[in-house]
Design an enzyme around this catalytic site. Structure first.
Site, PDB file in Angstrom:
ATOM      1  N   GLY A 282      17.757  12.207  47.619  1.00 45.87           N
ATOM      2  CA  GLY A 282      16.997  13.441  47.780  1.00 45.87           C
ATOM      3  C   GLY A 282      15.783  13.142  48.641  1.00 45.87           C
ATOM      4  O   GLY A 282      15.780  12.177  49.414  1.00 45.87           O
ATOM      5  N   GLU A 283      14.743  13.912  48.490  1.00 42.78           N
ATOM      6  CA  GLU A 283      13.498  13.661  49.195  1.00 42.78           C
ATOM      7  C   GLU A 283      12.611  12.863  48.251  1.00 42.78           C
ATOM      8  O   GLU A 283      12.134  13.379  47.243  1.00 42.78           O
ATOM      9  CB  GLU A 283      12.842  14.984  49.584  1.00 42.78           C
ATOM     10  CG  GLU A 283      12.015  14.900  50.860  1.00 42.78           C
ATOM     11  CD  GLU A 283      10.778  14.038  50.700  1.00 42.78           C
ATOM     12  OE1 GLU A 283      10.532  13.167  51.561  1.00 42.78           O
ATOM     13  OE2 GLU A 283      10.052  14.207  49.712  1.00 42.78           O
ATOM     14  N   SER A 284      12.398  11.590  48.566  1.00 37.97           N
ATOM     15  CA  SER A 284      11.792  10.677  47.601  1.00 37.97           C
ATOM     16  C   SER A 284      10.370  11.072  47.207  1.00 37.97           C
ATOM     17  O   SER A 284       9.979  10.941  46.039  1.00 37.97           O
ATOM     18  CB  SER A 284      11.806   9.243  48.142  1.00 37.97           C
ATOM     19  OG  SER A 284      11.068   9.137  49.342  1.00 37.97           O
TER      20      SER A 284
ATOM     21  N   CYS B 146      20.009   6.072  47.795  1.00 36.13           N
ATOM     22  CA  CYS B 146      19.084   6.580  48.795  1.00 36.13           C
ATOM     23  C   CYS B 146      17.669   6.663  48.217  1.00 36.13           C
ATOM     24  O   CYS B 146      17.026   5.644  48.005  1.00 36.13           O
ATOM     25  CB  CYS B 146      19.573   7.920  49.341  1.00 36.13           C
ATOM     26  SG  CYS B 146      18.765   8.421  50.892  1.00 36.13           S
TER      27      CYS B 146
ATOM     28  N   ARG C  60      11.305   3.090  53.643  1.00 35.97           N
ATOM     29  CA  ARG C  60      11.657   4.494  53.494  1.00 35.97           C
ATOM     30  C   ARG C  60      12.010   5.092  54.870  1.00 35.97           C
ATOM     31  O   ARG C  60      11.359   4.820  55.863  1.00 35.97           O
ATOM     32  CB  ARG C  60      10.461   5.233  52.877  1.00 35.97           C
ATOM     33  CG  ARG C  60      10.661   6.704  52.619  1.00 35.97           C
ATOM     34  CD  ARG C  60       9.386   7.302  52.041  1.00 35.97           C
ATOM     35  NE  ARG C  60       9.521   8.725  51.762  1.00 35.97           N
ATOM     36  CZ  ARG C  60       9.336   9.672  52.658  1.00 35.97           C
ATOM     37  NH1 ARG C  60       8.999   9.352  53.907  1.00 35.97           N
ATOM     38  NH2 ARG C  60       9.481  10.939  52.334  1.00 35.97           N
TER      39      ARG C  60
ATOM     40  N   ILE D 296      21.711   9.569  55.117  1.00 34.51           N
ATOM     41  CA  ILE D 296      20.927  10.778  55.381  1.00 34.51           C
ATOM     42  C   ILE D 296      19.449  10.444  55.208  1.00 34.51           C
ATOM     43  O   ILE D 296      18.984  10.232  54.097  1.00 34.51           O
ATOM     44  CB  ILE D 296      21.331  11.924  54.438  1.00 34.51           C
ATOM     45  CG1 ILE D 296      22.838  12.214  54.543  1.00 34.51           C
ATOM     46  CG2 ILE D 296      20.513  13.181  54.743  1.00 34.51           C
ATOM     47  CD1 ILE D 296      23.338  13.237  53.537  1.00 34.51           C
ATOM     48  N   ARG D 297      18.734  10.380  56.325  1.00 35.80           N
ATOM     49  CA  ARG D 297      17.320   9.944  56.289  1.00 35.80           C
ATOM     50  C   ARG D 297      17.192   8.714  55.398  1.00 35.80           C
ATOM     51  O   ARG D 297      16.337   8.640  54.519  1.00 35.80           O
ATOM     52  CB  ARG D 297      16.414  11.061  55.773  1.00 35.80           C
ATOM     53  CG  ARG D 297      16.310  12.259  56.675  1.00 35.80           C
ATOM     54  CD  ARG D 297      15.348  13.295  56.121  1.00 35.80           C
ATOM     55  NE  ARG D 297      13.989  12.764  56.024  1.00 35.80           N
ATOM     56  CZ  ARG D 297      13.009  13.349  55.327  1.00 35.80           C
ATOM     57  NH1 ARG D 297      13.240  14.452  54.664  1.00 35.80           N
ATOM     58  NH2 ARG D 297      11.811  12.824  55.315  1.00 35.80           N
TER      59      ARG D 297
ATOM     60  N   HIS E 131      25.117   7.446  50.405  1.00 29.20           N
ATOM     61  CA  HIS E 131      25.464   8.452  49.393  1.00 29.20           C
ATOM     62  C   HIS E 131      26.949   8.394  49.034  1.00 29.20           C
ATOM     63  O   HIS E 131      27.741   9.195  49.545  1.00 29.20           O
ATOM     64  CB  HIS E 131      25.147   9.851  49.912  1.00 29.20           C
ATOM     65  CG  HIS E 131      23.699  10.173  50.033  1.00 29.20           C
ATOM     66  ND1 HIS E 131      23.000  10.849  49.060  1.00 29.20           N
ATOM     67  CD2 HIS E 131      22.813   9.911  51.020  1.00 29.20           C
ATOM     68  CE1 HIS E 131      21.745  10.994  49.432  1.00 29.20           C
ATOM     69  NE2 HIS E 131      21.601  10.431  50.628  1.00 29.20           N
TER      70      HIS E 131
ATOM     71  N   GLU F  43      28.302   9.576  46.477  1.00 28.86           N
ATOM     72  CA  GLU F  43      28.651  10.821  45.787  1.00 28.86           C
ATOM     73  C   GLU F  43      29.079  11.913  46.754  1.00 28.86           C
ATOM     74  O   GLU F  43      29.637  12.934  46.333  1.00 28.86           O
ATOM     75  CB  GLU F  43      27.463  11.303  44.935  1.00 28.86           C
ATOM     76  CG  GLU F  43      26.308  11.913  45.707  1.00 28.86           C
ATOM     77  CD  GLU F  43      25.349  10.896  46.315  1.00 28.86           C
ATOM     78  OE1 GLU F  43      24.297  11.313  46.831  1.00 28.86           O
ATOM     79  OE2 GLU F  43      25.667   9.686  46.287  1.00 28.86           O
TER      80      GLU F  43
END
Length: 253
Positions: A47-49, A79, A109, A143-144, A203, A205
Site C-alpha cells: 500500500g502507501e507506507s 512491499c 522506500r 508497484i512503487r 506483490h 497477492e
C-alpha cells in the site's frame, strides 16, 4: 480452523485474503491492537507506507505489532509491509515514518521510482521452487516498490533483481554506489527471510501463483500453531491449483 490475520488499514489486504481463500485458509482483517491477540500469524500488505504508518499510529498499533514480532510469531510483509518490518528505512519523506522492525536489513522506500515506473519481471526463486514446486521463476509485480540494500548475516536472501548500473543508489559509510562506470551491474534484494519473518518487495497477492502464500503458511505450521489445519490447507491447495479457474478478485495470470 486456523486463521491468518491481514493488517487492513490500507492497501491490498483484500487481495491477500482472497489468495488465502484459494488455499483453503481464512484471512481476517486486523485494524485494532486487541485483534492481534486472537491470531498467531500476520500479513502486512502492500500500500502507501506513509499512509499506513499514520493510520497505525492513529490506532496505536505499533506497540502491539512490535510485541507480536518479538514473540516470534510468523509475519510476512509485502512491499509497504516489507518497509514496516525493516529495522532501517532510507529514502523516506521528510520526517520519516515509524517502523515495526524485526528484519535486520536496510530498505530503500520507492527504490524503483514512482507509480509510472512500476513493472513486472520474472524472478529466480530457487528456494520457493524447492519448497513449493512449480517453475524456477516467479512473476514479480513491482508497484512503487522498495528494495533491500543491506542485510545482516542471519537474513536469508530468497530473490534478487538486476538493475541498470546508472540507477541512483543508496550511499552510506558502509555502501557507496554512484555512477554507471563504478559498477557494471548490480543485483538488488527483493525477498528475504529471517526466522519467522518474511519480506517481499513485490506483490504475490496480485498474481494467480499462490506459492508465496503457501510458503508462508508452512512457516506458520512450523511454529506449531494450527499445524493440522495449515497442513490440510496447503495440501488441498497443491492438489487443486491446476484446476482452479475462478478468482474472486482481478489478478495477473
Amino acid at each position: 480452523m486456523a486463521v491468518v490475520g491481514v493488517l487492513a488499514l490500507q492497501g491490498s489486504f483484500n487481495e491477500h485474503i482472497a489468495a488465502l481463500r484459494r488455499l483453503g485458509m481464512k484471512g481476517v482483517e486486523i485494524r485494532k491492537p486487541e485483534q492481534l491477540q486472537s491470531i498467531s500469524s500476520l500479513i502486512i500488505p502492500g500500500g502507501e507506507s506513509t499512509t499506513m504508518a499514520k493510520l497505525a499510529e492513529f490506532h496505536n498499533l505499533f506497540p502491539a505489532l512490535r510485541e507480536f514480532v518479538q514473540m516470534g510469531k510468523p509475519v510476512w510483509g509485502t512491499c509497504a509491509g516489507l518497509i514496516f518490518l525493516a529495522n532501517k528505512a532510507v529514502g523516506q519523506k521528510e520526517g520519516g515514518q515509524e517502523l515495526v522492525g524485526g528484519l535486520n536489513c536496510t530498505v530503500h522506500r520507492n527504490y524503483f521510482g514512482s507509480q509510472i515506473q512500476s513493472f513486472e519481471a520474472e524472478l529466480l526463486v530457487p528456494e520457493l521452487a524447492s519448497q513449493e514446486g512449480g517453475p524456477e521463476t516467479f512473476r514479480g509485480v513491482f508497484i512503487r516498490a522498495p528494495a533491500v540494500l543491506e542485510v545482516g548475516p542471519e537474513v536469508e536472501v530468497l530473490a534478487d533483481y538486476p538493475i541498470p548500473s546508472n540507477k541512483v543508489l543508496y550511499s552510506s559509510s558502509a555502501v557507496e554506489i554512484q555512477e554507471e562506470s563504478a559498477v557494471p551491474e548490480k543485483k538488488v534484494i527483493v525477498a528475504i527471510k529471517q526466522g519467522n519473518l518474511l519480506g517481499t518487495a513485490f506483490h504475490p497477492e496480485l498474481t494467480a501463483d499462490t506459492r508465496w502464500h503457501s510458503y508462508f503458511l508452512k512457516m506458520v505450521r512450523d511454529v506449531g500453531e494450527g499445524t493440522s489445519n495449515t497442513t490440510v490447507a496447503v495440501s488441498e491447495a497443491a492438489s487443486s491449483s491446476d484446476r482452479q479457474t475462478k478468482y474472486d478478485l482481478p489478478i495477473f495470470r
